[in-house]
Motif scaffolding. Structure first.
Motif, PDB file in Angstrom:
ATOM      1  N   ALA A  91       0.552  -1.322  -0.014  1.00  0.00           N
ATOM      2  CA  ALA A  91       0.088  -0.021  -0.083  1.00  0.00           C
ATOM      3  C   ALA A  91       0.970   1.209   0.044  1.00  0.00           C
ATOM      4  O   ALA A  91       1.441   1.755   1.138  1.00  0.00           O
ATOM      5  CB  ALA A  91      -0.996  -0.004   1.122  1.00  0.00           C
ATOM      6  N   SER A  92       1.051   1.899  -1.137  1.00  0.00           N
ATOM      7  CA  SER A  92       2.076   2.860  -1.276  1.00  0.00           C
ATOM      8  C   SER A  92       1.384   4.103  -0.960  1.00  0.00           C
ATOM      9  O   SER A  92       0.323   4.469  -1.168  1.00  0.00           O
ATOM     10  CB  SER A  92       2.652   2.821  -2.746  1.00  0.00           C
ATOM     11  N   LYS A  93       2.205   5.273  -0.589  1.00  0.00           N
ATOM     12  CA  LYS A  93       1.956   6.611  -0.167  1.00  0.00           C
ATOM     13  C   LYS A  93       2.264   7.437  -1.058  1.00  0.00           C
ATOM     14  O   LYS A  93       2.464   8.627  -0.967  1.00  0.00           O
ATOM     15  CB  LYS A  93       2.351   6.904   1.129  1.00  0.00           C
ATOM     16  N   GLU A 154       0.699  10.761 -19.239  1.00  0.00           N
ATOM     17  CA  GLU A 154       2.224  10.517 -19.390  1.00  0.00           C
ATOM     18  C   GLU A 154       2.967  11.205 -18.363  1.00  0.00           C
ATOM     19  O   GLU A 154       3.732  10.518 -17.796  1.00  0.00           O
ATOM     20  CB  GLU A 154       2.674  11.089 -20.881  1.00  0.00           C
ATOM     21  N   LYS A 155       2.263  12.306 -17.809  1.00  0.00           N
ATOM     22  CA  LYS A 155       2.954  13.190 -16.480  1.00  0.00           C
ATOM     23  C   LYS A 155       2.595  12.121 -15.463  1.00  0.00           C
ATOM     24  O   LYS A 155       3.446  12.297 -14.448  1.00  0.00           O
ATOM     25  CB  LYS A 155       2.572  14.551 -16.540  1.00  0.00           C
ATOM     26  N   LEU A 156       1.403  11.627 -15.333  1.00  0.00           N
ATOM     27  CA  LEU A 156       0.941  10.931 -14.027  1.00  0.00           C
ATOM     28  C   LEU A 156       1.398   9.493 -14.118  1.00  0.00           C
ATOM     29  O   LEU A 156       1.789   9.108 -12.815  1.00  0.00           O
ATOM     30  CB  LEU A 156      -0.724  11.109 -14.296  1.00  0.00           C
ATOM     31  N   GLU A 157       1.766   8.950 -15.254  1.00  0.00           N
ATOM     32  CA  GLU A 157       2.219   7.469 -15.138  1.00  0.00           C
ATOM     33  C   GLU A 157       3.303   7.134 -14.219  1.00  0.00           C
ATOM     34  O   GLU A 157       3.364   6.211 -13.606  1.00  0.00           O
ATOM     35  CB  GLU A 157       2.452   7.043 -16.612  1.00  0.00           C
ATOM     36  N   PRO A 158       4.419   7.897 -14.337  1.00  0.00           N
ATOM     37  CA  PRO A 158       5.399   7.646 -13.448  1.00  0.00           C
ATOM     38  C   PRO A 158       5.250   7.537 -12.122  1.00  0.00           C
ATOM     39  O   PRO A 158       5.960   6.645 -11.183  1.00  0.00           O
ATOM     40  CB  PRO A 158       6.681   8.612 -13.539  1.00  0.00           C
ATOM     41  N   PHE A 159       4.224   8.209 -11.510  1.00  0.00           N
ATOM     42  CA  PHE A 159       4.030   8.365 -10.227  1.00  0.00           C
ATOM     43  C   PHE A 159       3.243   6.880  -9.956  1.00  0.00           C
ATOM     44  O   PHE A 159       3.214   6.380  -8.790  1.00  0.00           O
ATOM     45  CB  PHE A 159       3.073   9.550  -9.809  1.00  0.00           C
ATOM     46  N   LEU A 160       2.308   6.716 -10.688  1.00  0.00           N
ATOM     47  CA  LEU A 160       1.595   5.364 -10.641  1.00  0.00           C
ATOM     48  C   LEU A 160       2.327   4.347 -10.681  1.00  0.00           C
ATOM     49  O   LEU A 160       2.155   3.426  -9.657  1.00  0.00           O
ATOM     50  CB  LEU A 160       0.573   5.175 -11.773  1.00  0.00           C
ATOM     51  N   ALA A 161       3.515   4.496 -11.773  1.00  0.00           N
ATOM     52  CA  ALA A 161       4.298   3.080 -11.713  1.00  0.00           C
ATOM     53  C   ALA A 161       4.943   2.827 -10.286  1.00  0.00           C
ATOM     54  O   ALA A 161       5.279   1.727  -9.885  1.00  0.00           O
ATOM     55  CB  ALA A 161       5.187   3.205 -13.250  1.00  0.00           C
ATOM     56  N   ARG A 162       5.499   3.860  -9.928  1.00  0.00           N
ATOM     57  CA  ARG A 162       6.411   3.908  -8.652  1.00  0.00           C
ATOM     58  C   ARG A 162       5.566   3.311  -7.575  1.00  0.00           C
ATOM     59  O   ARG A 162       6.079   2.543  -6.502  1.00  0.00           O
ATOM     60  CB  ARG A 162       7.322   5.220  -8.474  1.00  0.00           C
ATOM     61  N   ALA A 163       4.063   3.918  -7.626  1.00  0.00           N
ATOM     62  CA  ALA A 163       3.406   3.585  -6.061  1.00  0.00           C
ATOM     63  C   ALA A 163       3.054   2.061  -6.530  1.00  0.00           C
ATOM     64  O   ALA A 163       2.750   1.310  -5.296  1.00  0.00           O
ATOM     65  CB  ALA A 163       2.380   4.474  -6.075  1.00  0.00           C
TER      66      ALA A 163
END
Length: 396
Positions: A91-93, A154-163
């Motif tokens: 469960a990522s923050k 495309e700007k949001l995707e890196p945050f989702l991938a990391r989480a």
């Protein structure tokens, strides 16, 4: 003894131990035999001895039994806590940061801006000319809106991938194993604490992992129905977004398994379609080989018989519903066709008119098949009761 049978006997024996061996009359010979099997299978058979001592032992034996149960309860509490911690790691923050929040807000606005127009049949109508040959009504507004949503995602995707990285690394078998480990630890904790001294029982509370982690585990383990039910009640916006994109990644991975023999250009078309649906907050379609056969058959027939239409001249194959049914697919279907070459190019071309555009992103159609053997054909299906759930992201 087979593991499955032994597990069932252990469960039965534990139930008997918690009732007959504690509060009821002396166990009969068959119960004693089961308890003996349990004692061999239990990781801590001393627990059963302590339970018996609480019922029939001397005062000194009961004191020692209470001390043993106190120790076992704390051990099981630690085991349960460790299992819960492993699950909680999923469960990522990562959405707490300002940059992530800004990216979510930008995508929410761009996505809603695009959807608003795509599904507006008045401002974005079906073109009067059924044989679309280029940009027509609405294209000048629909396409830029979709492109803006794509850039925002495309700007949001890196945050989702990391989480989502810890959860998406879990193979289905590992997810089931982790869920089983947590459940076993929880059951062991509850079983022992039920017989622990009051002081111990009141002091121990099972650690509860973040429900988001449980939902991600269920998804990775293949419990799609359970995931759908959890999705419906999730109130937090960032968590709903994580769950939606974990769902998308799971469907895309499922497609990779199902499409390994699919021709490359058609596969690119399916992937391009699903990427666009995801940008709009709409669940990807699951590849269905029956619909793919219907698409390939219609494409081949248009090529061999020299026509270009949704309606076939062949009796029994006139409509898209008939062609899907001939391949064993029952239910509502939509169909997109174009003579433009290439799977990815076909997706872009179908954005030229309201009818094809809406058909290929309609959230009700959760299964699909693609062909580029001749004119490109996409057939989407609404599925049935056994199909995967419909997951459509909307910000709350």
């Amino acid at each position: 003894m087979a593991p499955r049978r032994r597990a069932l006997i252990v469960q039965l024996g534990l139930a008997l131990a918690a009732t007959a061996a504690v509060a009821g009359p002396p166990p009969d010979p068959e119960t004693e035999r089961l308890l003996a099997v349990v004692a061999k299978a239990e990781a801590t058979p001393a627990w059963l001895d302590a339970v018996r001592a609480l019922k029939a032992g001397t005062a000194d034996q009961r004191t020692r039994a209470e001390a043993l149960l106190d120790r076992l309860a704390r051990e099981r509490h630690a085991a349960w806590g460790a299992a819960a911690a492993k699950v909680a790691d999923l469960a990522s923050k990562a959405g707490d940061g300002r940059a992530a929040a800004d990216a979510v807000k930008a995508w929410d606005e761009a996505r809603e801006h695009a959807r608003e127009f795509v599904f507006d049949v008045v401002r974005f109508p079906v073109p009067a000319n059924p044989k679309v040959t280029g940009p027509c009504e609405g294209y000048d507004e629909a396409k830029p809106r979709g492109d803006a949503a794509t850039r925002a995602f495309e700007k949001l995707e890196p945050f989702l991938a990391r989480a989502l990285a810890p959860a998406l690394r879990l193979a289905p078998a590992r997810a089931r194993e982790l869920a089983d480990t947590r459940e076993a630890a929880r059951a062991a904790f509850a079983r022992v604490v039920a017989h622990a001294p009051p002081a111990t029982r009141d002091a121990l509370f099972p650690p509860v992992p973040d429900p988001l982690a449980d939902r991600l585990l269920a998804l990775r383990a293949g419990d799609f129905a359970g995931f759908r039910d959890a999705w419906r009640i999730e109130p937090d916006g960032w968590r709903r977004l994580l769950l939606f994109h974990a769902w998308c990644e799971t469907i895309l991975a499922l497609n990779d398994e199902r499409t390994f023999e699919m021709e490359g250009d058609a596969l690119r078309g399916l992937r391009e379609l699903n990427a666009y649906r995801r940008v709009l907050g709409i669940s990807p379609v699951v590849h269905d080989e029956r619909l793919a056969r219907a698409a390939r058959g219609h494409s081949a027939e248009m090529t061999s018989r020299g026509f270009f239409s949704h309606r076939s001249p062949t009796p029994g194959r006139e409509t898209k519903e008939q062609r899907a049914a001939l391949e064993g697919y029952r239910g509502s279907v939509v169909e997109c066709i174009t003579a433009v070459g290439g799977g990815a190019a076909a997706i872009e071309f179908w954005k030229y008119d309201g009818g094809h555009h809406r058909d290929m992103v309609d959230p009700r159609y959760v299964e699909g098949g693609f062909s580029t053997r001749g004119p490109a054909v996409y057939v989407g299906g609404a599925g049935d009761a056994t199909s995967l759930p419909v997951i459509e992201y909307r910000a709350r």
